[in-house]
Write a protein that holds these residues in place. Structure first.
Motif, PDB file in Angstrom:
ATOM      1  N   ASN A   1      -6.372  10.105 -12.857  1.00  0.00           N
ATOM      2  CA  ASN A   1      -7.512   9.213 -12.650  1.00  0.00           C
ATOM      3  C   ASN A   1      -7.464   8.000 -13.558  1.00  0.00           C
ATOM      4  O   ASN A   1      -7.885   6.902 -13.178  1.00  0.00           O
ATOM      5  N   ASN A   2      -6.960   8.182 -14.772  1.00  0.00           N
ATOM      6  CA  ASN A   2      -6.824   7.055 -15.701  1.00  0.00           C
ATOM      7  C   ASN A   2      -5.814   6.042 -15.169  1.00  0.00           C
ATOM      8  O   ASN A   2      -6.032   4.828 -15.250  1.00  0.00           O
ATOM      9  N   TYR A   3      -4.681   6.546 -14.649  1.00  0.00           N
ATOM     10  CA  TYR A   3      -3.678   5.674 -14.041  1.00  0.00           C
ATOM     11  C   TYR A   3      -4.302   4.887 -12.883  1.00  0.00           C
ATOM     12  O   TYR A   3      -4.134   3.666 -12.774  1.00  0.00           O
ATOM     13  N   LEU A   4      -4.994   5.616 -12.020  1.00  0.00           N
ATOM     14  CA  LEU A   4      -5.579   4.999 -10.831  1.00  0.00           C
ATOM     15  C   LEU A   4      -6.591   3.923 -11.214  1.00  0.00           C
ATOM     16  O   LEU A   4      -6.626   2.829 -10.616  1.00  0.00           O
ATOM     17  N   ARG A   5      -7.409   4.211 -12.209  1.00  0.00           N
ATOM     18  CA  ARG A   5      -8.416   3.242 -12.647  1.00  0.00           C
ATOM     19  C   ARG A   5      -7.754   1.973 -13.182  1.00  0.00           C
ATOM     20  O   ARG A   5      -8.170   0.856 -12.859  1.00  0.00           O
ATOM     21  N   PHE A   6      -6.722   2.142 -13.996  1.00  0.00           N
ATOM     22  CA  PHE A   6      -6.034   0.981 -14.577  1.00  0.00           C
ATOM     23  C   PHE A   6      -5.439   0.088 -13.488  1.00  0.00           C
ATOM     24  O   PHE A   6      -5.643  -1.130 -13.474  1.00  0.00           O
ATOM     25  N   TYR A   7      -4.698   0.686 -12.553  1.00  0.00           N
ATOM     26  CA  TYR A   7      -4.027  -0.110 -11.528  1.00  0.00           C
ATOM     27  C   TYR A   7      -5.023  -0.713 -10.537  1.00  0.00           C
ATOM     28  O   TYR A   7      -4.784  -1.797  -9.989  1.00  0.00           O
ATOM     29  N   SER A   8      -6.143  -0.052 -10.322  1.00  0.00           N
ATOM     30  CA  SER A   8      -7.181  -0.609  -9.448  1.00  0.00           C
ATOM     31  C   SER A   8      -7.798  -1.852 -10.085  1.00  0.00           C
ATOM     32  O   SER A   8      -8.024  -2.866  -9.407  1.00  0.00           O
ATOM     33  N   ILE A   9      -8.067  -1.765 -11.403  1.00  0.00           N
ATOM     34  CA  ILE A   9      -8.619  -2.923 -12.112  1.00  0.00           C
ATOM     35  C   ILE A   9      -7.621  -4.079 -12.108  1.00  0.00           C
ATOM     36  O   ILE A   9      -7.985  -5.242 -11.875  1.00  0.00           O
TER      37      ILE A   9
ATOM     38  N   PHE B   1      -4.521   0.028  -3.952  1.00  0.00           N
ATOM     39  CA  PHE B   1      -4.929   1.334  -4.486  1.00  0.00           C
ATOM     40  C   PHE B   1      -6.308   1.777  -3.981  1.00  0.00           C
ATOM     41  O   PHE B   1      -6.796   2.849  -4.366  1.00  0.00           O
ATOM     42  N   ASP B   2      -6.939   0.948  -3.128  1.00  0.00           N
ATOM     43  CA  ASP B   2      -8.296   1.262  -2.654  1.00  0.00           C
ATOM     44  C   ASP B   2      -8.370   2.581  -1.897  1.00  0.00           C
ATOM     45  O   ASP B   2      -9.389   3.270  -1.938  1.00  0.00           O
ATOM     46  N   ASP B   3      -7.323   2.944  -1.195  1.00  0.00           N
ATOM     47  CA  ASP B   3      -7.356   4.155  -0.367  1.00  0.00           C
ATOM     48  C   ASP B   3      -6.855   5.407  -1.092  1.00  0.00           C
ATOM     49  O   ASP B   3      -6.807   6.487  -0.503  1.00  0.00           O
ATOM     50  N   VAL B   4      -6.481   5.264  -2.362  1.00  0.00           N
ATOM     51  CA  VAL B   4      -6.032   6.421  -3.140  1.00  0.00           C
ATOM     52  C   VAL B   4      -7.254   7.105  -3.741  1.00  0.00           C
ATOM     53  O   VAL B   4      -8.052   6.480  -4.443  1.00  0.00           O
ATOM     54  N   MET B   5      -7.420   8.395  -3.456  1.00  0.00           N
ATOM     55  CA  MET B   5      -8.600   9.129  -3.900  1.00  0.00           C
ATOM     56  C   MET B   5      -8.448   9.638  -5.330  1.00  0.00           C
ATOM     57  O   MET B   5      -7.372  10.070  -5.736  1.00  0.00           O
TER      58      MET B   5
ATOM     59  N   LYS C   1       0.838  -1.207   0.000  1.00  0.00           N
ATOM     60  CA  LYS C   1       0.000   0.000   0.000  1.00  0.00           C
ATOM     61  C   LYS C   1       0.872   1.257   0.000  1.00  0.00           C
ATOM     62  O   LYS C   1       0.569   2.236  -0.680  1.00  0.00           O
ATOM     63  N   VAL C   2       1.961   1.226   0.749  1.00  0.00           N
ATOM     64  CA  VAL C   2       2.878   2.373   0.797  1.00  0.00           C
ATOM     65  C   VAL C   2       3.467   2.636  -0.584  1.00  0.00           C
ATOM     66  O   VAL C   2       3.556   3.784  -1.041  1.00  0.00           O
ATOM     67  N   ILE C   3       3.846   1.569  -1.276  1.00  0.00           N
ATOM     68  CA  ILE C   3       4.400   1.704  -2.634  1.00  0.00           C
ATOM     69  C   ILE C   3       3.364   2.300  -3.574  1.00  0.00           C
ATOM     70  O   ILE C   3       3.671   3.178  -4.394  1.00  0.00           O
ATOM     71  N   ALA C   4       2.114   1.844  -3.470  1.00  0.00           N
ATOM     72  CA  ALA C   4       1.044   2.337  -4.334  1.00  0.00           C
ATOM     73  C   ALA C   4       0.810   3.833  -4.113  1.00  0.00           C
ATOM     74  O   ALA C   4       0.662   4.604  -5.070  1.00  0.00           O
ATOM     75  N   ILE C   5       0.772   4.238  -2.863  1.00  0.00           N
ATOM     76  CA  ILE C   5       0.541   5.650  -2.535  1.00  0.00           C
ATOM     77  C   ILE C   5       1.691   6.523  -3.025  1.00  0.00           C
ATOM     78  O   ILE C   5       1.475   7.584  -3.622  1.00  0.00           O
ATOM     79  N   ARG C   6       2.927   6.061  -2.798  1.00  0.00           N
ATOM     80  CA  ARG C   6       4.088   6.835  -3.237  1.00  0.00           C
ATOM     81  C   ARG C   6       4.142   6.932  -4.761  1.00  0.00           C
ATOM     82  O   ARG C   6       4.526   7.959  -5.317  1.00  0.00           O
ATOM     83  N   PHE C   7       3.772   5.840  -5.418  1.00  0.00           N
ATOM     84  CA  PHE C   7       3.751   5.843  -6.880  1.00  0.00           C
ATOM     85  C   PHE C   7       2.764   6.881  -7.410  1.00  0.00           C
ATOM     86  O   PHE C   7       3.079   7.666  -8.305  1.00  0.00           O
ATOM     87  N   MET C   8       1.556   6.904  -6.844  1.00  0.00           N
ATOM     88  CA  MET C   8       0.541   7.844  -7.309  1.00  0.00           C
ATOM     89  C   MET C   8       0.915   9.279  -6.944  1.00  0.00           C
ATOM     90  O   MET C   8       0.564  10.217  -7.660  1.00  0.00           O
ATOM     91  N   GLU C   9       1.621   9.473  -5.847  1.00  0.00           N
ATOM     92  CA  GLU C   9       2.098  10.814  -5.498  1.00  0.00           C
ATOM     93  C   GLU C   9       3.124  11.297  -6.520  1.00  0.00           C
ATOM     94  O   GLU C   9       3.140  12.470  -6.900  1.00  0.00           O
ATOM     95  N   ASP C  10       3.966  10.389  -6.986  1.00  0.00           N
ATOM     96  CA  ASP C  10       4.955  10.725  -8.002  1.00  0.00           C
ATOM     97  C   ASP C  10       4.271  11.042  -9.329  1.00  0.00           C
ATOM     98  O   ASP C  10       4.625  11.999 -10.018  1.00  0.00           O
ATOM     99  N   VAL C  11       3.253  10.250  -9.668  1.00  0.00           N
ATOM    100  CA  VAL C  11       2.488  10.479 -10.895  1.00  0.00           C
ATOM    101  C   VAL C  11       1.785  11.832 -10.842  1.00  0.00           C
ATOM    102  O   VAL C  11       1.715  12.561 -11.835  1.00  0.00           O
ATOM    103  N   ASP C  12       1.284  12.180  -9.655  1.00  0.00           N
ATOM    104  CA  ASP C  12       0.523  13.417  -9.479  1.00  0.00           C
ATOM    105  C   ASP C  12       1.327  14.656  -9.866  1.00  0.00           C
ATOM    106  O   ASP C  12       0.771  15.664 -10.310  1.00  0.00           O
TER     107      ASP C  12
END
Length: 247
Positions: free
Chosen positions: A21-29, A45-49, A1-12
């Motif tokens: 949002n497209n990235y988040l949707r893909f990785y959630s699926i 990725f469930d807790d990433v808004m 979960k920590v890796i997922a959050i850090r990854f999305m923070e970097d993407v942001d």
């Protein structure tokens, strides 16, 4: 979960809200599938808004005549291949993905047309785009001898005909790393601004709105009318065509 959050923070920090949002949707699926297969216990990725809709509004503006002149002057020496790519967007009103998937055989020099195959088009429909004279002159010097080759290929930022497919991301990469700093463009002047500028300038110069609709591959005149701006002539034409369509 920590890796997922850090990854999305970097993407942001690197992409738009929509792309985030497209990235988040893909990785959630993907992770939901991994949970079902028993590869992981829960979706990290469930807790990433998701980004709120108010942040998804396009922040893109058209280029001025002076900016266009600066762009053409820079690219004519720095990268003629990329200049041709820009003309496909500005004059033929094509999307980056469509441009990078064009093959040499899609160019009809006799008819002065570009054929956009349904398999590469956003709407899955075949269409043809007119090649303006200025762009036609450049294409005469382009190597079209291999019909199955991609129109733009090569290493990194070469943008020359070749057998290898190149991802459309390379178009925006060159814009961000070379065009924007060398031409002095702000962040809201993006590669896709060329299409917005092309549509706006065509309508403003009195080119029939029906032709612009076809060239831009819009599904309706109402989409084309968004770009009207100060073009009263185009506005009247679209109004008349809409009335005829309703009848």
């Amino acid at each position: 979960k920590v890796i997922a959050i850090r990854f999305m923070e970097d993407v942001d920090d690197k992409v738009s809200a929509q792309t985030f949002n497209n990235y988040l949707r893909f990785y959630s699926i993907l992770c939901n599938w991994m949970v079902k297969k028993g590869y992981i216990a829960s979706n990290p990725f469930d807790d990433v808004m998701r980004k709120p809709k108010k942040l998804l509004k396009k922040k893109r503006k058209t280029l001025t005549d002076e900016q266009l002149t600066t762009l053409w002057n820079y690219l004519s020496d720095a990268n003629p291949g990329y200049m041709l790519i820009c003309m496909f967007c500005y004059l033929c009103l094509m999307r980056p993905k469509e441009i990078m998937l064009l093959k040499c055989g899609d160019v009809d020099m006799k008819r002065q047309m570009i054929h956009v195959r349904g398999e590469i088009a956003k709407n899955d429909n075949d269409s043809d785009r007119t090649i303006p004279d200025d762009m036609f002159a450049l294409l005469k010097n382009w190597d079209l001898s291999h019909p199955d080759w991609y129109l733009f290929s090569g290493e990194r930022f070469e943008f020359i005909p070749g057998p290898a497919k190149v991802w459309s991301q390379r178009v925006s990469d060159f814009w961000n790393s070379h065009v924007r700093p060398n031409c002095g463009f702000s962040d809201d002047v993006q590669f896709y601004s060329l299409k917005d500028t092309g549509i706006t300038n065509m309508l403003g110069s009195g080119i029939p709105a029906s032709f612009v609709k076809q060239q831009a591959d819009h599904s309706s005149l109402s989409i084309t009318s968004v770009y009207l701006g100060k073009s009263a002539k185009a506005a009247e034409e679209i109004k008349g065509l809409n009335i005829l369509h309703k009848k």
